[in-house]
Design an enzyme around this catalytic site. Structure first.
Site, PDB file in Angstrom:
ATOM      1  N   ASP A  42       0.617  -1.178  -0.011  1.00 44.02           N
ATOM      2  CA  ASP A  42      -0.071   0.113  -0.060  1.00 44.02           C
ATOM      3  C   ASP A  42       0.947   1.136  -0.052  1.00 44.02           C
ATOM      4  O   ASP A  42       2.171   1.251   0.282  1.00 44.02           O
ATOM      5  CB  ASP A  42      -0.885  -0.033   1.200  1.00 44.02           C
ATOM      6  CG  ASP A  42      -1.851  -1.079   1.387  1.00 44.02           C
ATOM      7  OD1 ASP A  42      -2.385  -1.627   0.339  1.00 44.02           O
ATOM      8  OD2 ASP A  42      -2.387  -1.742   2.354  1.00 44.02           O
ATOM      9  N   ASP A  45       1.332   4.477   2.392  1.00 41.45           N
ATOM     10  CA  ASP A  45       0.804   5.032   3.415  1.00 41.45           C
ATOM     11  C   ASP A  45       0.921   6.433   3.500  1.00 41.45           C
ATOM     12  O   ASP A  45       2.012   7.048   3.452  1.00 41.45           O
ATOM     13  CB  ASP A  45       1.476   4.134   4.655  1.00 41.45           C
ATOM     14  CG  ASP A  45       1.159   2.785   4.738  1.00 41.45           C
ATOM     15  OD1 ASP A  45      -0.142   2.519   4.799  1.00 41.45           O
ATOM     16  OD2 ASP A  45       2.148   2.097   4.639  1.00 41.45           O
TER      17      ASP A  45
END
Length: 237
Positions: free
Chosen positions: A147, A149
């Protein structure tokens, strides 16, 4: 030294590194020793973590830090404690523009659009996690499921709502956008959880602070911390 908040970066002095590398806590783990030696040789940062653990609070003269190792060292999570005197200076994770080159080419226009949209609301995000660490160190952190962040500082509930709406609307192909909204006192909430809580889809929200985390059901935690209330008539009035 002012209180260090989660996600803050700490750079150690030469003496601090020498003492840390000579300490006994990592001697049993060759990978951890090797990783720490690399960090010391290249003067790389450590990250401020929660300032308590299962054995109790961190002594006031010490700081709890983390070193999330890259793939080269098996993605170890190395927990460290250093004296405050070992801290040379502090800094933050890279801004969004600094990590754009790490994104797939087809994701970069949407990334730039998100950055511009946040800026239009007076917001600026830093990038932590695998993308942030890879930019800081030049080492391999990302993998296929990584991901992105984002840490978005907000000055209250209205700014948090705007930030969460911008993040939810971002049409970024490829990596999923994750991360936290950080309030002025350092309290932080995952932006996806904030959005669910604000719409009533979740009854409580996890609030993370430097000394722990609590589940909150109403807006009292914002009032207690001196941030603007979430409601027209503040619950703490």
């Amino acid at each position: 030294m002012p209180p260090l908040q989660r996600h803050g970066l700490v750079y150690l002095s030469d003496d601090g590194w020498s003492a840390l590398c000579a300490g006994p806590s990592l001697l049993a783990d060759a990978a951890a020793r090797d990783c720490l030696a690399h960090w010391a040789a290249h003067q790389l940062p450590l990250v401020v973590t929660r300032q308590s653990d299962c054995s109790g609070p961190v002594p006031s003269a010490e700081v709890a830090l983390g070193l999330p190792a890259p793939a080269r060292w098996g993605r170890l999570r190395i927990a460290l404690r250093v004296p405050e005197a070992a801290v040379l200076y502090t800094d933050g994770f890279p801004r969004m523009a600094a990590v754009a080159s790490l994104l797939p080419r087809d994701a970069r226009p949407a990334w730039q659009a998100l950055q511009a949209a946040l800026a239009a609301d007076g917001l600026a995000a830093a990038v932590y996690g695998s993308y942030g660490w890879e930019r800081l160190t030049g080492l391999a952190y990302r993998h296929a499921a990584s991901d992105i962040d984002l840490l978005v500082p907000v000055d209250g509930a209205e700014a948090a709502d705007r930030a969460a709406a911008r993040l939810a609307a971002a049409a970024l192909p490829g990596p999923r956008i994750d991360g936290e909204l950080q309030f002025p006192d350092g309290a932080a909430v995952a932006w996806r959880e904030w959005r669910l809580w604000r719409t009533g889809a979740a009854a409580e929200v996890l609030v993370k602070r430097r000394d722990g985390a609590t589940l909150e059901m109403d807006d009292g935690w914002l009032c207690r911390r001196g941030a603007p209330s979430l409601v027209t008539e503040p619950a703490c009035a």
